[in-house]
Write a protein that holds these residues in place. Structure first.
Motif, PDB file in Angstrom:
ATOM      1  N   LEU A  66       0.830  -1.205   0.000  1.00 56.08           N
ATOM      2  CA  LEU A  66       0.000   0.000   0.000  1.00 56.08           C
ATOM      3  C   LEU A  66       0.865   1.256   0.000  1.00 56.08           C
ATOM      4  O   LEU A  66       0.482   2.277  -0.553  1.00 56.08           O
ATOM      5  CB  LEU A  66      -0.928   0.002   1.223  1.00 56.08           C
ATOM      6  N   ASN A  67       2.026   1.167   0.628  1.00 56.04           N
ATOM      7  CA  ASN A  67       2.981   2.271   0.647  1.00 56.04           C
ATOM      8  C   ASN A  67       4.185   1.849  -0.200  1.00 56.04           C
ATOM      9  O   ASN A  67       4.983   1.017   0.227  1.00 56.04           O
ATOM     10  CB  ASN A  67       3.417   2.578   2.077  1.00 56.04           C
ATOM     11  N   PRO A  68       4.346   2.425  -1.397  1.00 54.46           N
ATOM     12  CA  PRO A  68       5.430   2.007  -2.286  1.00 54.46           C
ATOM     13  C   PRO A  68       6.836   2.209  -1.708  1.00 54.46           C
ATOM     14  O   PRO A  68       7.791   1.621  -2.186  1.00 54.46           O
ATOM     15  CB  PRO A  68       5.247   2.876  -3.532  1.00 54.46           C
ATOM     16  N   ALA A  69       6.950   3.011  -0.659  1.00 52.50           N
ATOM     17  CA  ALA A  69       8.259   3.226  -0.033  1.00 52.50           C
ATOM     18  C   ALA A  69       8.702   2.027   0.795  1.00 52.50           C
ATOM     19  O   ALA A  69       9.871   1.921   1.163  1.00 52.50           O
ATOM     20  CB  ALA A  69       8.220   4.479   0.834  1.00 52.50           C
ATOM     21  N   ILE A  70       7.763   1.136   1.095  1.00 57.37           N
ATOM     22  CA  ILE A  70       8.086  -0.057   1.885  1.00 57.37           C
ATOM     23  C   ILE A  70       8.217  -1.244   0.936  1.00 57.37           C
ATOM     24  O   ILE A  70       7.233  -1.659   0.328  1.00 57.37           O
ATOM     25  CB  ILE A  70       6.995  -0.354   2.935  1.00 57.37           C
ATOM     26  N   PRO A  71       9.410  -1.799   0.782  1.00 60.05           N
ATOM     27  CA  PRO A  71       9.583  -2.934  -0.132  1.00 60.05           C
ATOM     28  C   PRO A  71       8.794  -4.163   0.331  1.00 60.05           C
ATOM     29  O   PRO A  71       8.873  -4.556   1.498  1.00 60.05           O
ATOM     30  CB  PRO A  71      11.084  -3.207  -0.079  1.00 60.05           C
ATOM     31  N   ALA A  72       8.038  -4.741  -0.576  1.00 58.76           N
ATOM     32  CA  ALA A  72       7.232  -5.926  -0.253  1.00 58.76           C
ATOM     33  C   ALA A  72       8.115  -7.069   0.237  1.00 58.76           C
ATOM     34  O   ALA A  72       7.741  -7.790   1.162  1.00 58.76           O
ATOM     35  CB  ALA A  72       6.425  -6.358  -1.474  1.00 58.76           C
TER      36      ALA A  72
ATOM     37  N   VAL B 171       8.833  -6.560   3.897  1.00 61.90           N
ATOM     38  CA  VAL B 171       7.677  -6.903   4.736  1.00 61.90           C
ATOM     39  C   VAL B 171       7.630  -8.418   4.912  1.00 61.90           C
ATOM     40  O   VAL B 171       7.481  -8.932   6.033  1.00 61.90           O
ATOM     41  CB  VAL B 171       6.361  -6.378   4.122  1.00 61.90           C
ATOM     42  N   PHE B 172       7.775  -9.114   3.823  1.00 60.64           N
ATOM     43  CA  PHE B 172       7.744 -10.584   3.836  1.00 60.64           C
ATOM     44  C   PHE B 172       8.876 -11.143   4.694  1.00 60.64           C
ATOM     45  O   PHE B 172       8.653 -11.964   5.591  1.00 60.64           O
ATOM     46  CB  PHE B 172       7.851 -11.072   2.386  1.00 60.64           C
ATOM     47  N   GLY B 173      10.096 -10.697   4.435  1.00 57.53           N
ATOM     48  CA  GLY B 173      11.260 -11.219   5.150  1.00 57.53           C
ATOM     49  C   GLY B 173      11.221 -10.922   6.636  1.00 57.53           C
ATOM     50  O   GLY B 173      11.546 -11.786   7.461  1.00 57.53           O
ATOM     51  N   LEU B 174      10.826  -9.715   7.002  1.00 55.96           N
ATOM     52  CA  LEU B 174      10.773  -9.358   8.417  1.00 55.96           C
ATOM     53  C   LEU B 174       9.636 -10.075   9.137  1.00 55.96           C
ATOM     54  O   LEU B 174       9.741 -10.361  10.329  1.00 55.96           O
ATOM     55  CB  LEU B 174      10.673  -7.838   8.574  1.00 55.96           C
ATOM     56  N   THR B 175       8.582 -10.399   8.412  1.00 55.71           N
ATOM     57  CA  THR B 175       7.498 -11.189   9.013  1.00 55.71           C
ATOM     58  C   THR B 175       7.966 -12.618   9.267  1.00 55.71           C
ATOM     59  O   THR B 175       7.710 -13.175  10.340  1.00 55.71           O
ATOM     60  CB  THR B 175       6.242 -11.169   8.120  1.00 55.71           C
ATOM     61  N   ILE B 176       8.661 -13.197   8.307  1.00 57.22           N
ATOM     62  CA  ILE B 176       9.216 -14.545   8.517  1.00 57.22           C
ATOM     63  C   ILE B 176      10.160 -14.528   9.720  1.00 57.22           C
ATOM     64  O   ILE B 176      10.126 -15.429  10.565  1.00 57.22           O
ATOM     65  CB  ILE B 176       9.962 -15.048   7.272  1.00 57.22           C
TER      66      ILE B 176
ATOM     67  N   SER C  26       8.932  -0.894  10.848  1.00 56.20           N
ATOM     68  CA  SER C  26       9.009   0.522  11.165  1.00 56.20           C
ATOM     69  C   SER C  26      10.466   0.985  11.251  1.00 56.20           C
ATOM     70  O   SER C  26      10.833   2.050  10.743  1.00 56.20           O
ATOM     71  CB  SER C  26       8.290   0.798  12.489  1.00 56.20           C
ATOM     72  N   ARG C  27      11.300   0.164  11.881  1.00 54.80           N
ATOM     73  CA  ARG C  27      12.725   0.488  11.969  1.00 54.80           C
ATOM     74  C   ARG C  27      13.348   0.556  10.581  1.00 54.80           C
ATOM     75  O   ARG C  27      14.116   1.470  10.272  1.00 54.80           O
ATOM     76  CB  ARG C  27      13.447  -0.544  12.825  1.00 54.80           C
ATOM     77  N   LEU C  28      12.989  -0.392   9.724  1.00 54.15           N
ATOM     78  CA  LEU C  28      13.499  -0.382   8.358  1.00 54.15           C
ATOM     79  C   LEU C  28      13.067   0.886   7.623  1.00 54.15           C
ATOM     80  O   LEU C  28      13.877   1.524   6.942  1.00 54.15           O
ATOM     81  CB  LEU C  28      13.019  -1.608   7.584  1.00 54.15           C
ATOM     82  N   CYS C  29      11.805   1.261   7.781  1.00 57.52           N
ATOM     83  CA  CYS C  29      11.303   2.477   7.119  1.00 57.52           C
ATOM     84  C   CYS C  29      12.074   3.695   7.594  1.00 57.52           C
ATOM     85  O   CYS C  29      12.407   4.569   6.786  1.00 57.52           O
ATOM     86  CB  CYS C  29       9.810   2.657   7.393  1.00 57.52           C
TER      87      CYS C  29
ATOM     88  N   GLU D 182      14.358   6.095   5.198  1.00 62.41           N
ATOM     89  CA  GLU D 182      14.165   7.549   5.101  1.00 62.41           C
ATOM     90  C   GLU D 182      15.486   8.306   5.254  1.00 62.41           C
ATOM     91  O   GLU D 182      15.663   9.372   4.684  1.00 62.41           O
ATOM     92  CB  GLU D 182      13.177   8.015   6.185  1.00 62.41           C
ATOM     93  N   LEU D 183      16.414   7.745   6.014  1.00 60.96           N
ATOM     94  CA  LEU D 183      17.721   8.380   6.164  1.00 60.96           C
ATOM     95  C   LEU D 183      18.505   8.397   4.847  1.00 60.96           C
ATOM     96  O   LEU D 183      19.340   9.276   4.629  1.00 60.96           O
ATOM     97  CB  LEU D 183      18.545   7.650   7.227  1.00 60.96           C
ATOM     98  N   ASP D 184      18.209   7.418   4.005  1.00 60.38           N
ATOM     99  CA  ASP D 184      18.917   7.309   2.725  1.00 60.38           C
ATOM    100  C   ASP D 184      18.351   8.213   1.641  1.00 60.38           C
ATOM    101  O   ASP D 184      18.976   8.391   0.608  1.00 60.38           O
ATOM    102  CB  ASP D 184      18.883   5.856   2.220  1.00 60.38           C
ATOM    103  N   THR D 185      17.140   8.740   1.848  1.00 54.17           N
ATOM    104  CA  THR D 185      16.549   9.578   0.814  1.00 54.17           C
ATOM    105  C   THR D 185      17.062  11.007   0.921  1.00 54.17           C
ATOM    106  O   THR D 185      17.231  11.523   2.038  1.00 54.17           O
ATOM    107  CB  THR D 185      15.008   9.576   0.898  1.00 54.17           C
ATOM    108  N   PRO D 186      17.331  11.617  -0.237  1.00 59.22           N
ATOM    109  CA  PRO D 186      17.873  13.001  -0.204  1.00 59.22           C
ATOM    110  C   PRO D 186      16.851  14.024   0.248  1.00 59.22           C
ATOM    111  O   PRO D 186      15.705  13.903   0.252  1.00 59.22           O
ATOM    112  CB  PRO D 186      18.274  13.259  -1.658  1.00 59.22           C
TER     113      PRO D 186
END
Length: 120
Positions: A64-70, A73-78, A109-112, A116-120
């Motif tokens: 739903l939020n394109p800034a969050i890689p699918a 989400v999958f890997g962190l859920t596993i 959330s931590r990943l997001c 965000e720190l990497d975006t200019p």
């Protein structure tokens, strides 16, 4: 380890026979985690075939939020499921879908925040 495995039933749900699919997806408690994550990040309830395809072919729906890689989400859920699964076995911590969801959300959330720190 036959002396430590007393039953072919899943030790978490105590209903189904342990299989690879059950371990990852079909256990009712783990399925509740996948449903919660899918609703929150993908906006749908996952069909078993969608989850299976995701596991087998890494075919991710868009988030739903394109800034969050699918894939994240999958890997962190596993990772959260795996962590809580083994905490149940080694530390007798109950496997609670709400606790697993909390762990997964916190990691996402931590990943997001890091992204965000990497975006200019």
């Amino acid at each position: 380890m036959p002396s430590t495995v007393s039953s072919p039933l899943c030790t978490i749900c105590q209903v189904s026979i342990k299989t690879q699919e059950h371990f990852l997806l079909a256990c009712s408690l783990k399925s509740a985690v996948w449903t919660g994550i899918w609703l929150e990040f993908f906006g749908t309830i996952p069909l078993p075939s969608v989850l299976s395809n995701t596991f087998q072919f890494f075919a991710f729906p868009p988030t739903l939020n394109p800034a969050i890689p699918a894939s994240s989400v999958f890997g962190l859920t596993i990772l959260a499921i795996w962590d809580h699964h083994w905490s149940f076995h080694f530390n007798s911590v109950p496997f609670l879908p709400s606790a697993v969801l909390h762990t997964a959300r916190k990691s996402i959330s931590r990943l997001c925040s890091e992204l965000e720190l990497d975006t200019p």
